[in-house]
Scaffold this motif. Structure first.
Motif, short mmCIF file in Angstrom:
data_model
loop_
_atom_site.label_atom_id
_atom_site.label_comp_id
_atom_site.label_asym_id
_atom_site.label_seq_id
_atom_site.Cartn_x
_atom_site.Cartn_y
_atom_site.Cartn_z
N TYR A 8 38.49 40.33 40.05
CA TYR A 8 39.51 40.20 39.01
C TYR A 8 40.89 40.48 39.59
CZ TYR A 8 35.42 40.68 36.02
OH TYR A 8 34.20 40.51 35.43
N ARG A 9 41.88 39.72 39.11
CA ARG A 9 43.28 40.01 39.39
C ARG A 9 43.85 40.63 38.13
NH1 ARG A 9 45.77 35.01 41.07
NH2 ARG A 9 45.57 34.46 38.89
N ILE A 10 44.39 41.84 38.25
CA ILE A 10 44.91 42.58 37.11
C ILE A 10 46.42 42.75 37.27
CG2 ILE A 10 44.81 44.73 35.78
CD1 ILE A 10 42.09 44.17 38.20
N SER A 11 47.17 42.29 36.28
CA SER A 11 48.63 42.48 36.26
C SER A 11 48.96 43.42 35.12
CB SER A 11 49.35 41.14 36.04
OG SER A 11 49.12 40.28 37.11
N PHE A 12 49.72 44.48 35.43
CA PHE A 12 50.10 45.42 34.39
C PHE A 12 51.45 46.04 34.71
CE2 PHE A 12 47.70 47.76 37.54
CZ PHE A 12 48.37 48.96 37.68
N MET A 13 52.11 46.54 33.67
CA MET A 13 53.41 47.17 33.82
C MET A 13 53.22 48.67 34.01
SD MET A 13 55.49 44.69 33.73
CE MET A 13 57.02 45.60 33.75
N ASN A 14 54.00 49.24 34.95
CA ASN A 14 53.96 50.66 35.22
C ASN A 14 55.36 51.12 35.63
OD1 ASN A 14 53.00 53.29 35.73
ND2 ASN A 14 52.57 52.80 37.86
N TYR A 22 43.75 43.65 42.77
CA TYR A 22 42.44 43.00 42.69
C TYR A 22 41.37 44.08 42.64
CZ TYR A 22 44.83 38.71 43.78
OH TYR A 22 45.67 37.63 43.71
N ALA A 23 40.35 43.85 41.80
CA ALA A 23 39.29 44.83 41.63
C ALA A 23 37.97 44.13 41.33
CB ALA A 23 39.64 45.79 40.51
N ARG A 24 36.89 44.82 41.63
CA ARG A 24 35.54 44.31 41.34
C ARG A 24 35.07 44.69 39.94
NH1 ARG A 24 34.30 40.34 44.77
NH2 ARG A 24 34.83 40.91 46.88
N LYS A 81 38.33 33.59 42.45
CA LYS A 81 37.34 33.37 43.50
C LYS A 81 37.62 34.19 44.75
CE LYS A 81 36.18 28.62 42.16
NZ LYS A 81 35.23 28.96 41.19
N LYS A 82 38.91 34.41 45.06
CA LYS A 82 39.24 35.21 46.23
C LYS A 82 40.51 36.00 45.98
CE LYS A 82 41.83 31.69 48.71
NZ LYS A 82 42.06 31.01 49.96
N ALA A 83 40.65 37.09 46.73
CA ALA A 83 41.80 37.98 46.56
C ALA A 83 43.01 37.41 47.26
CB ALA A 83 41.48 39.36 47.13
N GLY A 84 44.15 37.63 46.66
CA GLY A 84 45.43 37.28 47.25
C GLY A 84 46.16 38.56 47.60
N PRO A 85 47.45 38.47 47.82
CA PRO A 85 48.21 39.68 48.16
C PRO A 85 48.37 40.59 46.94
CG PRO A 85 49.68 37.80 47.98
CD PRO A 85 48.28 37.27 47.84
#
Length: 111
Positions: A8-14, A22-24, A81-85
């Motif tokens: 998973y690609r997770i986008s969040f504000m902090n 990216y996380a499993r 499908k694959k991790a990016g930066p």
């Protein structure tokens, strides 16, 4: 495909910055109002070029098994499908996404 691990690609504000990791593991977790994120994935070192943003995030999350993000801070979660930066983007990063209004669980809005 029984043994395939999801990514998973997770986008969040902090703190005024948008994190993209990216996380499993991603779930609603056991804490109401939070998204649980575990098993972070960082890119492999395939070149001499060092991404300072990725190194900063590796240090920040070095001893973290899992973390919890408030639902209202989540911008987007994608199965990929694959991790990016991995990266941290100052401010909204030019995003046209409008965050949902903040809601306190259990509050009826009356004072």
């Amino acid at each position: 495909m029984a043994g395939k691990q999801r990514l998973y690609r997770i986008s969040f504000m902090n703190q005024g910055q948008r994190y993209e990791l990216y996380a499993r593991e991603v779930s609603h977790g056991t804490m109401l109002g939070f998204v649980e994120v575990g098993k972070l994935v960082f890119g492999e070192k395939t070149s001499l070029l060092v991404d300072t943003s990725e190194e900063r995030l590796k240090q920040e999350f070095a001893d973290v098994d899992r973390f919890y993000v408030p639902v209202h801070a989540i911008v987007r979660i994608d199965e990929v499908k694959k991790a990016g930066p991995v990266r941290v983007i100052d401010g909204e990063g030019g995003s046209k996404v409008t965050p949902l209004p903040f809601y306190t669980f259990g509050s009826d809005g009356k004072k």
